[in-house]
Design an enzyme around this catalytic site. Structure first.
Site, PDB file in Angstrom:
ATOM      1  N   CYS A 221     -11.006   2.540   6.116  1.00  0.00           N
ATOM      2  CA  CYS A 221     -10.321   3.782   6.465  1.00  0.00           C
ATOM      3  C   CYS A 221     -10.687   4.935   5.531  1.00  0.00           C
ATOM      4  O   CYS A 221     -10.806   6.080   5.969  1.00  0.00           O
ATOM      5  CB  CYS A 221      -8.806   3.577   6.456  1.00  0.00           C
ATOM      6  SG  CYS A 221      -8.163   2.847   4.942  1.00  0.00           S
TER       7      CYS A 221
ATOM      8  N   GLU B  23       0.846  -1.195   0.000  1.00  0.00           N
ATOM      9  CA  GLU B  23       0.000   0.000   0.000  1.00  0.00           C
ATOM     10  C   GLU B  23       0.879   1.241   0.000  1.00  0.00           C
ATOM     11  O   GLU B  23       0.581   2.221   0.691  1.00  0.00           O
ATOM     12  CB  GLU B  23      -0.950   0.018   1.206  1.00  0.00           C
ATOM     13  CG  GLU B  23      -1.889  -1.172   1.249  1.00  0.00           C
ATOM     14  CD  GLU B  23      -3.009  -1.004   2.259  1.00  0.00           C
ATOM     15  OE1 GLU B  23      -4.165  -1.131   1.873  1.00  0.00           O
ATOM     16  OE2 GLU B  23      -2.716  -0.732   3.445  1.00  0.00           O
TER      17      GLU B  23
END
Lengths: 633, 633
Positions: free
Chosen positions: B394, B310
């Site tokens: 998130c 990520e």
């Protein structure tokens, strides 16, 4: 031994009748024999794969036989057997015999043979055909047994595998008390056709046909099986049975989809059955062939772009840097294309075979035979590098068995004579239509140049020598005993009809210029790019040969390119050299993006090497497709 | 309340003093208020995230509080609080108060507050800071408490979080009996600086500084902690502590690396501390800023190309179709760039802020506010589509809190006056250096055109109005009450020094042509391509507007392009229209590759829309970077 009728246009000349003594292939065969096979034996031994056949695994032992393991050992036996047939080697033979005895020793009284499901989960036999490779392993064991028998004459594995196949034939089928199942990973189907071939037993061909015919039928076996395991079929991780080509009956398949290796093995078996009398499989095979070759094939013959499903995605989706293009998939395409070639006799199938073989398949093996690619991308930022072995070790022994059996792809016999499908120096012992023997000697530096000299050694007789004109070749010349001839041209080959005399010499000269290849406009990844190809070889550029990132190179349309044979490079390869351009980065101060201006570039010497030889020096960048502009000056 | 000295060049004007009434932003704010916040409340409620604070989970209950859950609820409270401050809403206020009470009710006697580690694994508290987000959740709860206090004046969460922070300050540190640890996912550091800001308590700033200073020190806390768990630190899945920016002390960081969101939050906190007196952090911040903006940033302000971590990979590795470019990472860059802007006063930071805000951050949210991207690629084959929620959720509430606090990014005060950093229509209540109030009214259609009218409403006084000249702008004009003026130019802004009178009108005209942007030559993915940008907006082409695949389009260098405001499209956007070329596929019969010839193409109408608005119609293809040639004619 009875023979099963085969309606092949061509009949392959087995590798056992072919000797290869070739500039390009002999080093590959030697590396396979001297390094690949010993290393893979050690890996199988050291990881516990050989000991697994003792069935002595106990809970807590870390070397738990994995569901794939039998297939890894089987492919090694197959590859080693092919090698033994051509290159007798007492030490290797002793290893093969030992392994064959170990395998046969694991057979159960009922004929069953699987280390995982005997030693680890004996209560789970045949409980998850969808995911667990049980029949796939059986298929590889059968292929190993056939190869072992052909190479050594030993029946120790062959008899065991006949018993196993007979047991499988009892368990599976649509009759009362049988399981109407088939394997999630195709393989056993083509193996059973081979078993039928060497034994002459039609029941093995019929069992293969059952597996093919039953695939994708409703009610769906994988649904039934999942429910029986207490699972919801909708929870299948791959989401669709297209992953394993079981979303519909095989005759209804319209597009290639799912896991690429599975697809290639399925289509190979379908072609085997089409050649053995089932004409109903042909329409699907023709659709699938066009679909993969016109929409889903890399220039290298690699296929299956996605890591996610190890397989196919959308039409023309052929990304270069993220190409999965599993080595086994290109090998599977070689298998399928060879079967289509034999069935049809049309050399367009050999063109695809050659593309996959010379590029995306053997790229999977290092020149020293000791390390392997699982994935074969067409571009790399530098991190992609071969490894010695994999936990999922399908590719290394698959490459080993392909290379060891190379001779079997070169020649074929046909009703009116013989046909040469691939050009490699060496000798072939062929049989003419009247049963007379023919020895064909081939001298060539192919694929480094396009001159092929064939010498005929047979009693005077009239027959036709068919020579493939590769699809990449746009100009050729042929002479017999130095005199130009005007051969028949048909289905990608030229036919020389004559009464051949011993010592007749044929010279075929295939023009082999450097070609700048472009991809169909719908291949977005190759938009505005060209790839270099010469003869059957696709070229690439490596970072090690260039002072700038290869991903910055631009190859203008008017760049002059030349070929040079570099005897000391990569075991001797023809390199393509020329002048590329690199965009000038000197004006880029303190910015990553800016309004586009007229491009400014500098010359940079370009060196391209065959794609099949990349990553044999320091790991680094690589690119097959090069931007063509705008380069600026 | 005491204040902690801050050495900012600029002081942000909080969103509570700014009203936005803007063509571009008001619909986004409304969708956030009317759709995003209610939907996210429902998701938090229906998934069990709210009930988790009752600490009543029992083994077997499927809704086990996950280690991330507290942060999702906290970000919703933060976003809802921002919204309440500007748009009172009794129902929303009641929800916020209820959630605040629930959160506070989960606090333990010692101050600890974490649903997972209280209800599920009470014996594992602080056992895995590296992976388990415990202090990260604390940070988001603290940010929520600060926002809740600022918006509503309620101390229910603020007091609870002060107690939690005090407890954390006892547990962590380098003193005797303390754990010398810090969180694997940075967040608490910037939260503690905010807590220090609203409470005036320097100990929270000092605790933030401790976490920053201790990060990456040897002996490595994550090693020690892993050993204490009975694990081998070498088994860390991410392989390197660079994943969480803990491979070395932060002052030694030279390149941005690892997880992109974590990196942005760390750098934000480092900037906070640099502004509060720690000059030793500046060299690292400057290096990191240059590294990310010159080598690792997408044109859209997206960052972190790799799904694997990520996060970040190699310099100039900016693939378009596989770009991860997490929404949260672009939001994190907005946070960091804003802090750098305030610290330095240099508008080059606002350029990056604006790029990320108008493109890669809000692209994460659909125009209706109901669905979200986690990843923001710059090209799509058609399968990438927003979703309503994620297991790892998130991004949605992060986008919600950014959009709800938009007003806080527009204006700043400075020693000699005020500065406008971003242009959006509305009103700001500012304070002049002498303490006198100033109301600044802004009228503009920005970013659809570049004309901005600012009306000053304050008692006559001499001060400077600083107006940012965006980095994308190559020509501008400014008048005061219709008369041309020659302002001071400094650090990306123009300063109008004068004795301002009530009703003075400033007209700033920013030339906003269509720009064809090119990437640095080392960005391989954009080689031979251009992207369209106009003002702060990056454009893209979508499949739905084109009769052929957008990945086949070529935009010649001489293509004429024009802008048209389309009021009925996507809520009203300026589209870029022109003539592209598409390679002619009609000559491609039965082949996927061929020797390259002179390209033949046909014209095709091109329509480009703002990247931030893509995927708001049918899911389909998208491309930001367009091939420029060779197009042929």
């Amino acid at each position: 031994m009875p023979t099963i009728p085969v309606t092949h246009a061509l009949r392959a000349v087995p590798f056992t009748q072919v000797t290869v003594d070739d500039l390009f292939w002999t080093p590959r065969l030697r590396a396979n024999r001297e390094h690949t096979l010993p290393a893979q034996y050690r890996h199988c031994r050291d990881t516990g794969r050989l000991d697994a056949f003792a069935l002595a695994w106990q809970p807590g032992d870390p070397r738990e036989p994995h569901i794939f393991w039998d297939s890894d050992v089987a492919k090694w036996v197959e590859a080693a057997s092919y090698s033994l047939a051509e290159y007798p080697d007492a030490a290797l033979q002793a290893q093969v015999e030992d392994v064959a005895v170990r395998i046969a020793g694991a057979q159960q009284a009922d004929g069953y043979l699987n280390t995982h499901y005997t030693a680890v989960e004996p209560d789970k036999r045949w409980s998850n055909l969808r995911d667990c490779h049980e029949l796939y392993c059986a298929g590889h064991l059968i292929e190993a047994a056939v190869a072992h028998f052909q190479a050594t004459g030993s029946r120790v594995l062959l008899d065991a595998m006949c018993r196993y196949a007979d047991y499988i034939g009892i368990v599976f089928g649509t009759g009362a008390g049988q399981r109407p199942g088939y394997c999630g990973h195709e393989e056993i189907e083509l193996a059973l056709v081979k078993l039928a071939g060497v034994t002459g037993e039609t029941r093995y061909r019929d069992l293969a046909a059952y597996f093919i015919d039953q695939r994708g039928q409703q009610p769906h076996y994988f649904d039934t099986e999942a429910v029986a395991r207490g699972e919801n079929p909708a929870d299948y991780w791959a989401k669709t049975y297209a992953y394993c080509q079981a979303d519909r009956p095989v005759r209804e398949l319209a597009t290639v989809a799912g896991h690429a290796v599975r697809a290639m093995y399925l289509y190979s078996a379908m072609t085997d059955l089409a050649a053995r009398g089932d004409a109903t499989l042909r329409p699907a095979l023709d659709r699938l062939w066009d679909d993969v070759t016109l929409k889903k094939l890399y220039l290298t013959g690699g296929l299956g772009p996605s890591r996610h499903n190890e397989g196919f995605t959308a039409d023309y989706d052929l990304p270069n840097d993220t190409a999965y293009a599993e080595t086994c998939a290109a090998i599977g395409l070689v298998f399928w294309a060879h079967r289509m070639l034999l069935l049809e006799g049309d050399c367009r199938y050999a063109d695809v075979l050659e593309r996959a073989l010379y590029n995306g398949a053997i790229s999977g093996v290092s020149l020293d035979g000791e390390s392997f690619f699982y994935e074969n991308p067409l571009a790399s930022a530098g991190a992609h590098h071969r490894q010695g072995w994999f936990d999922c070790a399908c590719c290394p022994p698959n490459a080993a068995r392909l290379i060891a059996s190379l001779g079997g792809y070169l020649y074929a016999t046909r009703a009116d004579g013989v046909q040469v499908n691939l050009y490699a120096a060496g000798t072939a012992a062929l049989t003419l239509p009247d049963g007379a023997p023919l020895t064909l000697r081939v001298a060539t530096r192919y694929p480094w140049d396009g001159q092929i000299t064939l010498t005929v050694d047979a009693a005077p007789a009239a027959w036709t020598l068919w020579l493939r004109i590769p699809g990449w070749c746009r100009a050729w010349r042929v002479t017999v005993n130095g005199e130009a001839v005007a051969p028949e041209e048909a289905r990608g080959a030229i036919g020389l009809h004559r009464t051949w005399q011993p010592g007749d010499v044929v010279l075929l000269d295939l023009a082999m210029p450097i070609e700048r290849m472009e991809a169909h406009p719908r291949v977005a990844a190759d938009h505005g790019r060209v790839a270099l190809q010469r003869g059957p070889l696709v070229y690439c550029v490596e970072g090690i040969d260039h002072p700038v990132s290869v991903h910055q190179l631009t190859l203008p349309a008017d760049a002059t390119l030349s070929v040079r044979f570099a005897p000391d490079l990569l075991g001797g390869v023809a390199v393509i050299e020329g002048e590329a351009r690199v965009l000038d980065a000197s004006g880029w101060t303190h910015t990553l993006y800016r309004p586009a201006g007229a491009p400014v570039s500098q010359p940079v010497a370009l060196t391209a090497i065959p794609y099949c030889c990349w990553d044999n020096r320091a790991p680094g960048e690589m690119a097959v497709w090069l931007a063509t502009g705008p380069a600026g000056r």
